[in-house]
Write an enzyme that holds these catalytic residues in place. Structure first.
Site, short mmCIF file in Angstrom:
data_model
loop_
_atom_site.label_atom_id
_atom_site.label_comp_id
_atom_site.label_asym_id
_atom_site.label_seq_id
_atom_site.Cartn_x
_atom_site.Cartn_y
_atom_site.Cartn_z
CG HIS A 114 -2.17 -0.77 1.08
ND1 HIS A 114 -2.17 -2.13 0.88
CD2 HIS A 114 -3.48 -0.38 1.11
CE1 HIS A 114 -3.44 -2.55 0.80
NE2 HIS A 114 -4.24 -1.51 0.93
NE ARG A 161 -1.95 -1.85 4.37
CZ ARG A 161 -2.87 -2.78 4.16
NH1 ARG A 161 -4.14 -2.52 4.40
NH2 ARG A 161 -2.52 -3.99 3.73
CG HIS A 167 2.03 -3.82 6.21
ND1 HIS A 167 2.82 -4.77 5.62
CD2 HIS A 167 1.11 -3.47 5.27
CE1 HIS A 167 2.41 -4.98 4.38
NE2 HIS A 167 1.37 -4.20 4.15
#
Length: 342
Positions: A114, A161, A167
């Protein structure tokens, strides 16, 4: 490395403890500004600035996504939503963490796709906006505003994220830095967007090189698909496991987009037609029409068969550049000329 991962889990706990309205903001960022949005939203909207800028968005994004897949394969990065179980941390202490429908991505975690693809793909748009500002103002501060917004967006994307447990912090930082570096570097050496053979070669080369790397790694005993099992076993809801998050879906998108750039180079919009189109219609109008066309294209149903599903993904992304960059503008011109004929 475990200490770094555990620190990332603490950061996720702190983010998830925030107010509900902020939760909706993080979920919106992660779901609406995924890598797919570069191809289906940023690309057509960039035509409002310049055709070349829009094609640069696609070119930089596809290179960044291919590199992101390869890095994920060989860096073997964990994801928070499965690491807390695999490491035993969830058994040692009670962690107030939740998963979301966009949490369960199936590929490895490092670096963040992303952040990396967004950072790379937005670079041509940001530099173009900065140039537009410089034409109307000599203020250095005003010229830096697009870059400031760009950095803030990447920071917000990184936090989102971490929030959804997709992540760890170091993965979003490395992804953002890699994306910025790729955007800056690739824009300095742009390809010729009228060379059909170059993009045909890229479409084949990127796909075949990925297949070769995967095959060689398998031959020497490396399991590059190890993350699929962990994601499947640690996802709270099996329906949240989406095929769009698999590395091979990314590679189909990359190769399809490169093929689409080849088709757009084979059927380019002439300079005269481009000037006529800009005289007839405001740039924003063409951008919005392209956005709607891609939205309809990607809303079409996909096959349930796995092989046909991947082929379908590649075909949709191959149609995008030629549809928005050539076919739709030519259709608009033809309709305008028809209306003007007595």
């Amino acid at each position: 490395m475990d200490a770094l991962y555990e620190a990332g889990i603490r950061a996720a706990v702190a983010l998830q403890a925030g107010p509900p309205w902020l939760e909706q903001f993080w979920l919106f960022l992660s779901s609406q500004l995924d890598p797919n949005s570069i191809y289906t939203v940023c690309f057509p909207l960039a035509r409002g600035l310049d055709d070349r800028v829009s094609f640069m968005v696609l070119w930089i994004a596809l290179v960044a996504e291919w590199l992101n897949v390869v890095l994920k394969w060989f860096l073997f990065g964990e994801r928070p939503f499965w690491w807390i179980h695999e490491s035993g941390l969830s058994g040692r202490e009670q962690l107030p963490l939740r998963q979301f429908p966009i949490t369960c991505e199936t590929g490895p975690g490092s670096p963040s796709g992303h952040c990396m693809i967004l950072g790379a793909g937005l670079w041509p748009i940001v530099t173009a906006l900065s140039r537009e500002v410089s034409r109307s103002s000599r203020s250095r501060l005003l010229r830096l505003i697009p870059f400031l917004i760009y950095v803030l967006l990447l920071v917000a994307m990184g936090l989102s994220r971490i929030f959804v447990l997709a992540h760890f912090p170091h993965q979003v930082v490395t992804g953002s830095l890699a994306g910025m570096a790729l955007g800056w570097g690739l824009q300095r050496w742009p390809p010729n967007f009228l060379k059909c053979r170059f993009f045909l070669g890229m479409a084949l080369g990127l796909l075949l090189s990925a297949l070769a790397l995967h095959g060689l790694a398998t031959a020497v005993g490396l399991d590059l698909d190890w993350s699929l099992g962990r994601a499947s076993s640690r996802c709270s809801d099996p329906s949240w496991l989406r095929p769009e998050t698999r590395p091979w879906a990314s590679l189909c998108r990359v190769s399809g987009t490169a093929l689409g750039l080849a088709l757009a180079a084979r059927h380019p919009l002439s300079r005269g037609a481009a000037q006529e189109l800009r005289g007839l219609e405001p740039p924003l109008g063409s951008a919005v029409l392209g956005l709607l066309a891609l939205e309809l294209l990607h809303k079409l149903p996909k096959s349930e068969d796995s092989a046909l599903w991947y082929l379908n993904v590649g075909a949709r992304y191959a149609l995008g550049p030629v549809l928005v960059g050539s076919l739709l503008p030519q259709l608009i011109l033809a309709l305008r000329r028809l209306r003007g004929t007595p």
